[in-house]
Design a protein around this motif. Structure first.
Motif, PDB file in Angstrom:
ATOM      1  N   ILE A 125      13.717  -0.788 -17.107  1.00 29.02           N
ATOM      2  CA  ILE A 125      12.289  -0.487 -17.190  1.00 29.02           C
ATOM      3  C   ILE A 125      12.136   0.894 -17.827  1.00 29.02           C
ATOM      4  N   ASP A 126      11.438   0.938 -18.947  1.00 24.57           N
ATOM      5  CA  ASP A 126      11.264   2.221 -19.639  1.00 24.57           C
ATOM      6  C   ASP A 126      10.380   3.177 -18.842  1.00 24.57           C
ATOM      7  N   ALA A 127       9.275   2.682 -18.295  1.00 29.33           N
ATOM      8  CA  ALA A 127       8.358   3.526 -17.540  1.00 29.33           C
ATOM      9  C   ALA A 127       7.629   2.679 -16.505  1.00 29.33           C
ATOM     10  N   ALA A 128       7.384   3.271 -15.337  1.00 31.05           N
ATOM     11  CA  ALA A 128       6.688   2.560 -14.249  1.00 31.05           C
ATOM     12  C   ALA A 128       5.704   3.510 -13.589  1.00 31.05           C
ATOM     13  N   SER A 129       4.579   2.945 -13.154  1.00 28.47           N
ATOM     14  CA  SER A 129       3.549   3.757 -12.509  1.00 28.47           C
ATOM     15  C   SER A 129       2.875   2.938 -11.415  1.00 28.47           C
ATOM     16  N   LEU A 130       2.686   3.567 -10.260  1.00 32.54           N
ATOM     17  CA  LEU A 130       2.012   2.929  -9.125  1.00 32.54           C
ATOM     18  C   LEU A 130       0.903   3.843  -8.628  1.00 32.54           C
ATOM     19  N   ARG A 131      -0.288   3.275  -8.444  1.00 35.79           N
ATOM     20  CA  ARG A 131      -1.421   4.015  -7.876  1.00 35.79           C
ATOM     21  C   ARG A 131      -1.843   3.321  -6.585  1.00 35.79           C
ATOM     22  N   VAL A 132      -1.841   4.073  -5.485  1.00 35.94           N
ATOM     23  CA  VAL A 132      -2.182   3.550  -4.169  1.00 35.94           C
ATOM     24  C   VAL A 132      -3.483   4.200  -3.712  1.00 35.94           C
ATOM     25  N   THR A 133      -4.463   3.382  -3.338  1.00 40.36           N
ATOM     26  CA  THR A 133      -5.712   3.896  -2.762  1.00 40.36           C
ATOM     27  C   THR A 133      -5.864   3.331  -1.358  1.00 40.36           C
ATOM     28  N   TYR A 134      -6.566   4.067  -0.492  1.00 40.86           N
ATOM     29  CA  TYR A 134      -6.727   3.649   0.901  1.00 40.86           C
ATOM     30  C   TYR A 134      -8.108   4.066   1.394  1.00 40.86           C
ATOM     31  N   PRO A 135      -8.583   3.468   2.494  1.00 46.34           N
ATOM     32  CA  PRO A 135      -9.938   3.754   2.985  1.00 46.34           C
ATOM     33  C   PRO A 135     -10.128   5.227   3.331  1.00 46.34           C
ATOM     34  N   ALA A 136     -11.341   5.694   3.172  1.00 48.97           N
ATOM     35  CA  ALA A 136     -11.651   7.099   3.440  1.00 48.97           C
ATOM     36  C   ALA A 136     -11.440   7.449   4.908  1.00 48.97           C
ATOM     37  N   ALA A 137     -11.609   6.479   5.808  1.00 44.30           N
ATOM     38  CA  ALA A 137     -11.455   6.754   7.243  1.00 44.30           C
ATOM     39  C   ALA A 137      -9.999   6.937   7.654  1.00 44.30           C
ATOM     40  N   ALA A 138      -9.076   6.488   6.822  1.00 45.87           N
ATOM     41  CA  ALA A 138      -7.659   6.606   7.155  1.00 45.87           C
ATOM     42  C   ALA A 138      -7.209   8.057   7.010  1.00 45.87           C
ATOM     43  N   GLN A 139      -6.583   8.589   8.048  1.00 51.82           N
ATOM     44  CA  GLN A 139      -6.158   9.987   8.055  1.00 51.82           C
ATOM     45  C   GLN A 139      -4.660  10.077   7.768  1.00 51.82           C
ATOM     46  N   ARG A 140      -4.338  10.692   6.661  1.00 48.13           N
ATOM     47  CA  ARG A 140      -2.942  10.798   6.228  1.00 48.13           C
ATOM     48  C   ARG A 140      -2.155  11.776   7.090  1.00 48.13           C
ATOM     49  N   ILE A 141      -0.844  11.513   7.180  1.00 47.15           N
ATOM     50  CA  ILE A 141       0.107  12.406   7.837  1.00 47.15           C
ATOM     51  C   ILE A 141       1.179  12.760   6.817  1.00 47.15           C
ATOM     52  N   GLY A 142       1.333  14.030   6.512  1.00 52.91           N
ATOM     53  CA  GLY A 142       2.390  14.449   5.603  1.00 52.91           C
ATOM     54  C   GLY A 142       2.172  13.973   4.180  1.00 52.91           C
ATOM     55  N   ALA A 143       3.214  14.126   3.374  1.00 54.09           N
ATOM     56  CA  ALA A 143       3.154  13.767   1.961  1.00 54.09           C
ATOM     57  C   ALA A 143       3.604  12.326   1.753  1.00 54.09           C
ATOM     58  N   ALA A 144       3.179  11.768   0.636  1.00 54.22           N
ATOM     59  CA  ALA A 144       3.656  10.439   0.253  1.00 54.22           C
ATOM     60  C   ALA A 144       5.158  10.499   0.005  1.00 54.22           C
ATOM     61  N   GLU A 145       5.871   9.432   0.358  1.00 53.93           N
ATOM     62  CA  GLU A 145       7.333   9.453   0.327  1.00 53.93           C
ATOM     63  C   GLU A 145       7.896   8.390  -0.607  1.00 53.93           C
TER      64      GLU A 145
END
Length: 275
Positions: free
Chosen positions: A152-172
């Motif tokens: 695969i020459d290049a790959a890209s993923l975009r993840v979106t989630y509901p505004a009410a969801a509270q993130r913990i830490g950085a994406a891994e």
């Protein structure tokens, strides 16, 4: 005889030399592998994948995508496209097939093509993907296929989630390598020059209860099995122990019965009397 064997060997070698360039000429790669994940409040993922394949040599008549069902409550195929045109679900050229197994397999079939570039799109919903783990709501899923034979020459993923969801830490990035970029309500993963078969698994953690209200069905089922397994093992051990004790008791009883025979029941062998 030796002459015939030599002739056959030379013929096989000649055919191999002729066919080798043909085999070497047939190749394909993914110029791009892009995806969007929309995380829903019920813990499901709405996924759209767009893959641009470059075919060298050929001809090629199909490509396929395998989607493992593990750690999910199922996968629903919504749409499949070729070069931007929706395909009907069915068999044969100009359609896409779905093999409902684990992994679920989607196959695009098209007219023979060589030395060309085509774009394949797939939209599906993965149910029950967000799990409850370690007091958190955890999204842990494979971006790239788990088993594939093309670079695969290049790959890209975009993840979106509901505004009410509270993130913990950085994406891994839990398997593979990618650059992570985060924004308001989203995370993006980018990678280049990915060798054939290299995985790319990502994870996002959320405060418990801000994304899903309860564990998905598959995780609840595994929890019940884990809870009942010690009871089943214990019951089996008890039955085995009791059964063994019963056999020992029968054996001992048999020994007692054979050791204490009443005198009048004893058979004595002696010569006949003079009478």
């Amino acid at each position: 005889m030796k002459g015939k064997l030599l002739a056959v060997a030379l013929l096989v070698a000649a055919l191999a030399l002729i066919a080798a360039p043909l085999w070497a000429a047939k190749d394909y790669r993914a110029e791009r592998f892009d995806a969007t994940w929309q995380v829903a409040e019920d813990g499901s993922l709405l996924v759209t994948e767009t893959v641009v394949f470059r075919f060298d040599g050929g001809p090629f008549t199909f490509v396929y995508r395998e989607l493992p069902r593990d750690y999910s409550d199922g996968i629903e195929i919504i749409d499949a496209r070729l070069d931007g045109q929706p395909l009907p679900r069915g068999e044969g050229e100009g359609a896409y097939e779905v093999e409902d197994d684990n992994p679920l397999t989607v196959t695009w079939r098209f007219a023979p093509t060589s030395d060309a570039t085509h774009t394949f799109e797939l939209t599906y919903r993965a149910l029950g993907v967000v799990r409850r783990e370690g007091g958190e709501d955890l999204l842990w899923w494979n971006f790239l296929p788990t088993d594939y034979e093309y670079p695969i020459d290049a790959a890209s993923l975009r993840v979106t989630y509901p505004a009410a969801a509270q993130r913990i830490g950085a994406a891994e990035v839990r398997r593979g390598e990618a650059t992570v970029t985060e924004g308001d309500g989203e995370a993006r993963f980018d990678a280049t020059n990915i060798p054939a078969g290299e995985p790319l698994t990502v994870a996002l953690r959320f405060v418990e209860g801000t994304l899903i209200a309860a564990r998905p069905a598959w995780q609840a089922r595994e929890a019940r099995i884990a809870e009942t397994s010690p009871l089943v093992v214990g019951a089996a051990a008890l039955v085995s122990l009791l059964g063994g004790g019963w056999l020992v008791a029968l054996w001992r009883r048999g020994r007692r019965d054979s050791s204490f025979i009443e005198p009048e029941e004893t058979i004595v062998h002696k010569p006949p009397s003079n009478l």
